[in-house]
Structures are given as C-alpha cells and as structure tokens.
Design a protein around this motif. Structure first.
Motif, mmCIF file in Angstrom:
data_model
loop_
_atom_site.group_PDB
_atom_site.id
_atom_site.type_symbol
_atom_site.label_atom_id
_atom_site.label_comp_id
_atom_site.label_asym_id
_atom_site.label_seq_id
_atom_site.Cartn_x
_atom_site.Cartn_y
_atom_site.Cartn_z
ATOM 1 N N GLY A 187 8.866 -9.568 -7.402
ATOM 2 C CA GLY A 187 9.717 -8.940 -8.405
ATOM 3 C C GLY A 187 9.510 -7.444 -8.503
ATOM 4 O O GLY A 187 10.269 -6.742 -9.188
ATOM 5 N N THR A 188 8.484 -6.938 -7.814
ATOM 6 C CA THR A 188 8.254 -5.496 -7.748
ATOM 7 C C THR A 188 9.333 -4.847 -6.877
ATOM 8 O O THR A 188 9.864 -5.466 -5.954
ATOM 9 N N SER A 189 9.653 -3.609 -7.146
ATOM 10 C CA SER A 189 10.733 -2.915 -6.440
ATOM 11 C C SER A 189 10.476 -2.820 -4.940
ATOM 12 O O SER A 189 9.320 -2.803 -4.491
ATOM 13 N N PRO A 190 11.547 -2.720 -4.158
ATOM 14 C CA PRO A 190 11.396 -2.520 -2.715
ATOM 15 C C PRO A 190 10.739 -1.175 -2.407
ATOM 16 O O PRO A 190 10.657 -0.290 -3.267
ATOM 17 N N GLN A 191 10.264 -1.034 -1.176
ATOM 18 C CA GLN A 191 9.710 0.244 -0.747
ATOM 19 C C GLN A 191 10.766 1.330 -0.904
ATOM 20 O O GLN A 191 11.965 1.068 -0.885
ATOM 21 N N VAL A 192 10.284 2.566 -1.074
ATOM 22 C CA VAL A 192 11.177 3.667 -1.409
ATOM 23 C C VAL A 192 11.194 4.705 -0.297
ATOM 24 O O VAL A 192 10.374 4.682 0.625
ATOM 25 N N LYS A 193 12.124 5.637 -0.422
ATOM 26 C CA LYS A 193 12.272 6.690 0.583
ATOM 27 C C LYS A 193 11.116 7.676 0.524
ATOM 28 O O LYS A 193 10.619 8.139 1.550
ATOM 29 N N GLY A 194 10.674 8.031 -0.686
ATOM 30 C CA GLY A 194 9.576 8.970 -0.849
ATOM 31 C C GLY A 194 8.235 8.354 -0.491
ATOM 32 O O GLY A 194 8.085 7.132 -0.382
ATOM 33 N N SER A 195 7.227 9.216 -0.342
ATOM 34 C CA SER A 195 5.955 8.756 0.226
ATOM 35 C C SER A 195 4.970 8.273 -0.834
ATOM 36 O O SER A 195 3.791 8.627 -0.820
ATOM 37 N N ILE A 196 5.461 7.437 -1.753
ATOM 38 C CA ILE A 196 4.571 6.847 -2.757
ATOM 39 C C ILE A 196 4.410 5.346 -2.534
ATOM 40 O O ILE A 196 3.935 4.629 -3.415
ATOM 41 N N ASN A 197 4.780 4.867 -1.344
ATOM 42 C CA ASN A 197 4.596 3.454 -1.028
ATOM 43 C C ASN A 197 3.105 3.148 -0.879
ATOM 44 O O ASN A 197 2.333 3.969 -0.372
ATOM 45 N N LEU A 198 2.721 1.953 -1.305
ATOM 46 C CA LEU A 198 1.310 1.583 -1.367
ATOM 47 C C LEU A 198 0.992 0.556 -0.280
ATOM 48 O O LEU A 198 1.449 -0.587 -0.351
ATOM 49 N N PRO A 199 0.199 0.926 0.734
ATOM 50 C CA PRO A 199 -0.149 -0.040 1.782
ATOM 51 C C PRO A 199 -0.843 -1.272 1.206
ATOM 52 O O PRO A 199 -1.557 -1.191 0.202
ATOM 53 N N ILE A 200 -0.660 -2.397 1.862
ATOM 54 C CA ILE A 200 -1.156 -3.661 1.336
ATOM 55 C C ILE A 200 -2.672 -3.650 1.145
ATOM 56 O O ILE A 200 -3.185 -4.239 0.178
ATOM 57 N N ALA A 201 -3.417 -2.974 2.026
ATOM 58 C CA ALA A 201 -4.873 -2.934 1.861
ATOM 59 C C ALA A 201 -5.256 -2.246 0.557
ATOM 60 O O ALA A 201 -6.226 -2.632 -0.108
#
Length: 352
Positions: free
Chosen positions: A252-266
């Motif tokens: 239910g969390t938002s999809p990955q985004v264009k900007g570089s604030i995506n959080l790697p799974i580790a």
C-alpha cells in the motif's frame, strides 16, 4: 568498539571522524551477523544481504588476505553509492572463521553533484561510481586498478581513499581480535559460540515477542513530494504479530518515484530491525538471530523496494519517514513503550 575507534583515528573526513557515519560488524562464514559496533542503528540489517552478494559471486574464490568492496544497491544490495562496504575474510590455518565488515559514508562518489546526495537525480547512473562486489585486495596484494578508478572518479580522492583504507584497517583490527580468540580457545569453540549466540539471540527475541499482544496495527505517513511531482508519497507500515513472530508489511506504500529519494530494500529492512530492536530489552544481542522472527514485506517497484535504475542518493529522507511510520504502528501496538510518530524526514539539506 576497537574497530570503530580504528576508523575514527585513521579516517580523513569529518563525515566519518565527527559525524560517525559508519559502522563495523562481524559475521560468521555463512554471512550471519554475530556482532555490530555502536555507530548507526540503521546499518543494522545491511551487512548480511551485502555479504551474501559477495559469497554468491566469489564462491570458491575467497582466500586469506582478500578484501572485498561494493556500494551498488542493485548489484550488491548496497544502501546508496556513497556508502562503501568492506568485507575481509578471517582465516585460521586455512579455516574460514568469519568476516570482518565495515561501511563508511564517503565524502564524494562522483556523479553530477558533489557529495553524491542530490535529490533531483532521475536515475542511478547520475549518482556516481557504482561498485559491484569486487575483490580489491587479492591474497594480500592490493588491486591498484580499483583505487586508480576510484581516484579519477571522485572530487576529493585523497579523502575518499583515506577513508576507504580506514575501514579496511578496521577490518584488519577485527581480524586480529578474532584470531587471538581462536588461538586461545580454538576455532571449533569460536564457531560453536557464534552459532550459540545466534540461537540465544533468537530465543530472547521470540520470548519478548511472545509477551506482546497478538494482532495487527498500521500507521500511514507521507512525504510531501519527490521534487518533480506535487503528489504526496504514502508510507504505510502494517505490523502483524502472531505468537513469537512479527511481520512489517509495507503493502500500500506509494510506487517508486522519479526523484532520488527511493529507499533500497536493504535499507528498508535495516529500518525495521532498528525500530524493533529499540523496543526490546537492552541486553538483547544485535545479531542475525534476533532478526530471524522478523519478516519484511515490500513490493518490488515501491518507494521502499525500488527497481533498477531508480535513483536512491537521498534515500536518507525516506528512511527517516519510514522509521516514523514503523514507530507510529508500534505506538498503537505498545502504547506503554513507544512514543508517538515524530516529524523527522521532512526535508534534507546537503552542503557540498
């Protein structure tokens, strides 16, 4: 603590010497964390998955005197490119005892912006030098090509290479310490102690979890935007506890985004481990054993489990908001132990 002190004494950058953006660890031959230093809690879950990529790539080619490095979140389960992991196998008479590990946030890693933390990258290729699992010391011989490539790709090469060597020195200090114990007590005894510590940590964790109420609790929080789209970014943390096991589900969390604030799974997993560890007894050893009863669910392609080539440089902003969402759910589960969700992770400032 000795390895952490080694890093502080020998590193060159204020990021490591003063901000202490690094961690050290000790892992068994299978890649299970058996000890971690005192620095950053959110590095807690990162050593096992990163070492797993080394063990897979170099199966049958790990020898005394080797040192491995990586930073890539897609090829090496890294956190973001400025964080370079170092692993050193520890051998006693050709018997693998385990791995000394260190991670250090480098002052620069190349890329389009100094410091490597720009939030307006749109793909990881812009963020700097990507290092897949590599052998940077081969049976005691330094692979100079690695340091040559690193030197011409960063803006402050003396500082960066000095800090990398500081983390290698910390691993060497860890190697000496474990070998001293093995020579005193025997390799078999050390291996048994590592296995027992993992089982003991798991037993303590399960006993504490069993005393918590069963049920499901959730909390949602939002990042304002990613700098490109005005849409808020939802972080949903759902805690499901049953018996002596616990799940943190980010569905239910938002999809990955264009900007570089995506959080790697580790890093997402590390946030979960750090938050849960914070509500447990202080005497619980921080090992892979305590992580065994914990399950993390994060959909691939979400902001908490992005897929290549999503940018991740400024993922620290999201990690703070993720921890707040987890604590928000924990506060509903354990109101007598956990404070309410705070406000960290509203913005980030990089001074380069």
């Amino acid at each position: 603590e000795e390895r952490a002190a080694t890093v502080i004494r020998t590193a060159r950058s204020s990021v490591i010497k003063e901000a202490m953006d690094f961690s050290t660890g000790l892992l068994d031959p299978q890649g299970n964390l058996v000890a971690q230093g005192l620095c950053l809690p959110v590095h807690m879950g990162s050593f096992p998955p990163t070492l797993a990529t080394v063990l897979k790539k170099f199966a049958g080619d790990i020898h005394p005197g080797d040192v491995f490095a990586l930073n890539d979140p897609y090829e090496g389960a890294g956190l973001h490119l400025p964080d370079i992991f170092i692993f050193k196998p520890i051998y006693l008479e050709n018997h693998l005892m385990g791995f000394a590990a260190a991670i250090g946030h480098q002052t620069d890693i190349g890329g389009r912006v100094a410091g490597g933390n720009a939030c307006d990258n749109t793909e990881i290729y812009q963020e700097g030098l990507r290092i897949p699992p590599l052998k940077i010391v081969d049976r005691g011989r330094v692979v100079e090509a690695f340091f040559d490539i690193l030197r011409i790709n960063v803006r402050v090469p003396d500082t960066v290479i000095g800090d990398v060597r500081a983390t290698i020195a910390a691993c060497t200090r860890g190697e000496r310490g474990l070998l001293a114990l093995a020579q005193k007590h025997g390799a078999a005894a050390i291996a048994a102690d590592m296995a027992n510590l993992l089982d003991y940590s798991e037993a303590l964790m399960r006993a504490e979890l069993a005393a918590f109420p069963d049920g499901s609790w959730e909390f949602e929080d939002f990042l304002d935007d990613d700098g490109f789209s005005p849409d808020p970014i939802r972080i949903l943390a759902r805690i499901i506890k049953q018996g002596s096991s616990i799940t943190v589900d980010f569905t239910g969390t938002s999809p990955q985004v264009k900007g570089s604030i995506n959080l790697p799974i580790a890093m997402t997993q590390s946030c979960v481990y750090a938050c849960l560890r914070s509500v447990m007894d202080l005497g619980l050893p921080t090992t892979s054993g305590f992580m065994r009863p914990i399950r993390v669910i994060a959909e691939a392609g979400s902001i908490v489990n992005p897929v290549h080539p999503a940018p991740v440089a400024a993922r620290g902003l999201t990690s703070m908001r993720v921890t707040e969402a987890i604590w928000g759910a924990l506060a509903r589960m354990l109101p007598h132990k956990v404070f309410a969700c705070g406000a960290q992770g509203d913005f980030g400032v990089t001074i380069a």
